[in-house]
Scaffold this active site. Structure first.
Site, PDB file in Angstrom:
ATOM      1  N   LYS A 292       7.015  12.326  -7.563  1.00 29.60           N
ATOM      2  CA  LYS A 292       6.275  12.488  -6.286  1.00 29.60           C
ATOM      3  C   LYS A 292       7.124  12.861  -5.152  1.00 29.60           C
ATOM      4  CE  LYS A 292       3.394   8.763  -3.842  1.00 29.60           C
ATOM      5  NZ  LYS A 292       3.324   7.272  -4.043  1.00 29.60           N
ATOM      6  N   GLN A 293       8.452  12.439  -5.208  1.00 30.13           N
ATOM      7  CA  GLN A 293       9.180  12.664  -4.076  1.00 30.13           C
ATOM      8  C   GLN A 293      10.796  12.412  -4.247  1.00 30.13           C
ATOM      9  OE1 GLN A 293       7.688   8.197  -4.258  1.00 30.13           O
ATOM     10  NE2 GLN A 293       8.833   8.209  -2.434  1.00 30.13           N
TER      11      GLN A 293
ATOM     12  N   GLU B 133       7.481   7.504  -7.642  1.00 25.91           N
ATOM     13  CA  GLU B 133       6.521   6.805  -8.251  1.00 25.91           C
ATOM     14  C   GLU B 133       5.826   7.464  -9.238  1.00 25.91           C
ATOM     15  OE1 GLU B 133       4.619   4.868  -4.806  1.00 25.91           O
ATOM     16  OE2 GLU B 133       6.424   3.614  -4.267  1.00 25.91           O
TER      17      GLU B 133
ATOM     18  N   TRP C 207      10.732  -0.421   1.756  1.00 24.70           N
ATOM     19  CA  TRP C 207      12.205  -0.165   1.803  1.00 24.70           C
ATOM     20  C   TRP C 207      12.412   1.104   2.822  1.00 24.70           C
ATOM     21  CZ3 TRP C 207      14.161   4.888  -1.276  1.00 24.70           C
ATOM     22  CH2 TRP C 207      13.096   5.592  -1.692  1.00 24.70           C
ATOM     23  N   ASP C 208      11.161   1.678   3.448  1.00 27.34           N
ATOM     24  CA  ASP C 208      11.353   2.640   4.467  1.00 27.34           C
ATOM     25  C   ASP C 208      12.292   2.214   5.680  1.00 27.34           C
ATOM     26  OD1 ASP C 208       9.034   2.945   2.833  1.00 27.34           O
ATOM     27  OD2 ASP C 208       7.763   4.027   4.484  1.00 27.34           O
TER      28      ASP C 208
END
Lengths: 489, 489
Positions: free
Chosen positions: B321-322, B209, B81-82
């Protein structure tokens, strides 16, 4: 080791070995036999099952019983919770010395369980592996294995039941207490307090492997509650009565008395999810909000679901592989009203596929408990000759050991309505239409009780041991020799 | 193919190739350059990043851009998806024809996504893979990959942004609509209505994640809402304006008009979780009830957590995580008040480790949006020279492509405050203390706008194209040539 056994066998000779075996089996059946009149194939099935369990079970405290017994390579010979929830109950009440050896096996692998707990970031305590032989976790897919933290509480439950049935203090002091304390620590560390709810346990999988990594799995929380409370009781009991031993254990595992206070507090405040609208126990925090599986449009050949659908598809639906909360209804049948059990049973029956062979016997037992005898019979009949008739088409991979012991449970705990909660020993026999008579035997605190049920009557006979108080249906009975009552409808 | 390229190169000769490359890069910088005065290393960093993105990206609609560009074997060269969330945004506003090629890549792998959807039990529609080269799902661990259904909505979002910025109807009709419809079908099938909540989506993983397989991930639901609503809009738009093409697509994918009604209904009723007590958006249904990670007692060397803790330990805690919901605050910044963004940002900042290199740039952008400029600068500085200075110690495995594009986003969407929502083009520039001046360029609907910011002033200059309406801070501006305004504090 193998050589030694062979040498001894040669020395004894075939005839002596045969004689010993016959004697061994004779003694087993004397204290354990189950008779069923009116269905010869079923009679064969139950004895076949009991024999397999007996011969497949390790009795040296170093070995246990594989999910396939000694008959096949399925599950790689691994030991599971099957031992504590299915196999041990049969042995506790028929041959308790074997139950003890199976529990000693857990003690002998306790160090591995301690290591595993560290791997899982628990600073203290022991987490038993989901599948293992030598005590190491051998699972490859953690959402349906290591996440099943209930294994710790299942072992504690088996220890409790063994102790209640035998009052074997030597075992408790030497092995049981240490296991109980070390495993209780995990739940205390795992859980946390949530305002308005109580002590919550997040990120675990319950017995139902079609639902993974959830918060507050009701089965796990109830079992952990019982576990923490029993661990605290045992700590206090040993401290009071065997203080030297208590100090030894305390020193060995560096137990802080404050921990025991926390166990009790966590047990007292354990959150057991309940849905006020449906008046049932949700399997976990999110179970009831999921879409119900479309059973109507699922073709027969798509079962077991796990072989035909991606886990994500299964996980996002209300669908159970096996008894989960329904298992709790059986193990803790004294804690719920009949009406509650009926509501819970009916809800979960609709969403359970019984894709696990560990499931029908439990549904059969609870169906008996709530008076659904025909339904109980149907469930039971899926268990008793499963491997003799190869119901699942996979007996080539080995027998289904837990199911085999489950068929014993189905008769004894199911139709016989046998339960034991410490001093309370309960019988509530019912008889399925197709049977003329059945009997089973219960070993409890040095007594051997025979329960004989025909179409009209229940006979309880104390074959061995001194007077014991039991409950037959709702009546308190002092059992000294033999009593007879009319069978309940 | 390789031979053909080589033969052509030999025929052209070194000097000609060099000349072409210089020309190519000159044109790119003319329409895309970012200048930063006052920090030469940062200036180097941002150009280095943009160059890497440009050279690493496939431009033939058959290839895409690997997570490590063309520089290393990390992530096996797979596309994520980046592309849609980090790379394409940079191209949409600097070199839109490349953005189109990247979206055509998705069209060219749509059949594989259809196959994948069938594997995941969706009877219709297409589910794009989490990691892939040829369009097949290449993930080994589904809880942090296939479960990330938001990939479908991310692609839809990129299509929407590309279309809004280019009004490229040919693309929409030929490729975009079919992707939008097929991917929308998955959300409609995945979700279901829950009384008192609305349209709910269960059993997915959001961008974070460290939290897997949850119900109602707020990011996923908001993105799906936008996706379903845009798919319905496009269906109606094409039907009205290009009915032949609409009928062709409809026939090809067997679209039922009732489906469009259901998309709109699901979008209108999408459940976006909100916690009334904390007045924040919970990441999902169960996030806020989990124990908060013990950051205080986590040593620095234990980051990234995924290399030091079992996933179960991570999953059972509040720890990200993000950027997850914070990413939604940026992508849908027009839908939330500043106060709401502040509350959400502050909550998630406390529980986010930024163990993913996709995270700091997003936090930087949202920090700018809520006026936390110093904080934004700190986050931004973790992105701009990540690979030049090997911040993560793993540049040997290849560059961090998404982060590189993210550093462009950090300047343009972050400090520049650029957003585009259809006809609405917004700029809200701020300048970090350490910079004297910066500028960037935006391509939008055949215009090229240069934004130049110094310590006092913002200058918007229309370099190419005809008059366009933009919003500078709160002021509506008709941009024809150049305007200048004071910089906001």
């Amino acid at each position: 080791m193998k050589d030694r056994v062979l040498k001894r066998a040669v020395k004894m000779g075939y005839e002596n070995i045969k004689k010993n075996q016959i004697e061994y089996m004779k003694r087993f059946w004397e204290s354990a036999d189950v008779e069923i009149e009116g269905d010869a194939k079923l009679q064969q099935g139950i004895r076949f099952n009991m024999f397999h369990i007996l011969q497949s079970t390790g009795k040296d405290s170093k070995t246990n019983i594989g999910a396939k017994g000694l008959t096949g390579e399925g599950y790689e010979g691994h030991y599971f919770w099957d031992t504590e929830m299915y196999i041990i109950p049969m042995f506790i009440y028929t041959k308790p010395e074997v139950a003890r050896k199976l529990l000693e096996y857990r003690y002998n692998t306790l160090d591995k369980a301690r290591e595993r707990a560290r791997q899982m970031s628990h600073e203290k305590g022991a987490l038993f592996p989901w599948r293992t032989i030598n005590g190491e976790e051998c699972s490859a897919y953690f959402p349906a294995s290591t996440a099943q933290y209930h294994i710790n509480a299942d072992i504690a439950y088996a220890i409790k039941k063994y102790y209640e049935a035998t009052l074997d203090e030597e075992f408790l002091i030497k092995y049981g207490a240490e296991i109980l304390f070390e495993t209780a620590r995990i739940f205390e560390d795992l859980g946390h307090y949530v305002e308005g709810k109580g002590f919550c346990i997040d990120g675990v999988t319950g017995p139902d492997e079609y639902t993974a990594i959830v918060n507050n799995n009701a089965y796990t929380n109830l079992m952990a509650k019982d576990h923490l409370s029993f661990a605290a009781y045992v700590a206090e009991y040993i401290k009071k009565n065997f203080n030297d031993e208590y100090q030894r254990i305390k020193g060995k595992i560096e137990l802080d008395e404050e921990e025991i206070v926390r166990w009790k507090k966590a047990a007292d405040n354990m959150y057991i999810p309940y849905d006020e609208k449906l008046k049932i126990h949700p399997q976990d925090d999110s179970f009831l909000s999921k879409k119900i599986w479309d059973f109507e449009n699922t073709p027969k050949e798509n079962y077991p679901l796990l072989l035909h659908y991606h886990p994500l598809v299964i996980y996002r639906h209300q669908v159970c592989k096996q008894a989960d909360w329904v298992l709790a209804l059986y193990l803790h049948s004294d804690k719920f009203t009949k009406e509650q059990k009926i509501r819970d049973f009916e809800y979960y029956e609709k969403v359970t596929t019984h894709d696990s062979s560990l499931s029908p016997c439990i549904f059969s037992i609870v169906a008996c408990d709530i008076g659904y005898i025909d339904k109980a019979y149907d469930y039971f009949m899926r268990t008793a000759r499963m491997d003799l008739d190869d119901h699942h088409g996979n007996t080539k991979d080995g027998i289904h050991a837990a199911n085999m012991a489950g068929s014993w449970l189905g008769i004894v705990a199911g139709f016989g309505g046998f339960r034991a909660f410490g001093d309370e020993i309960l019988f509530s026999p019912r008889i399925p239409q197709n049977w003329n008579r059945y009997s089973f035997k219960i070993n409890y605190r040095q007594r051997l009780i025979k329960v004989d049920v025909n179409k009209e009557k229940v006979t309880l006979q104390l074959i061995k041991g001194s007077l014991i108080k039991v409950k037959l249906y709702d009546e308190e009975v002092q059992l000294e020799d033999k009593i007879e009552r009319n069978l309940a409808n």
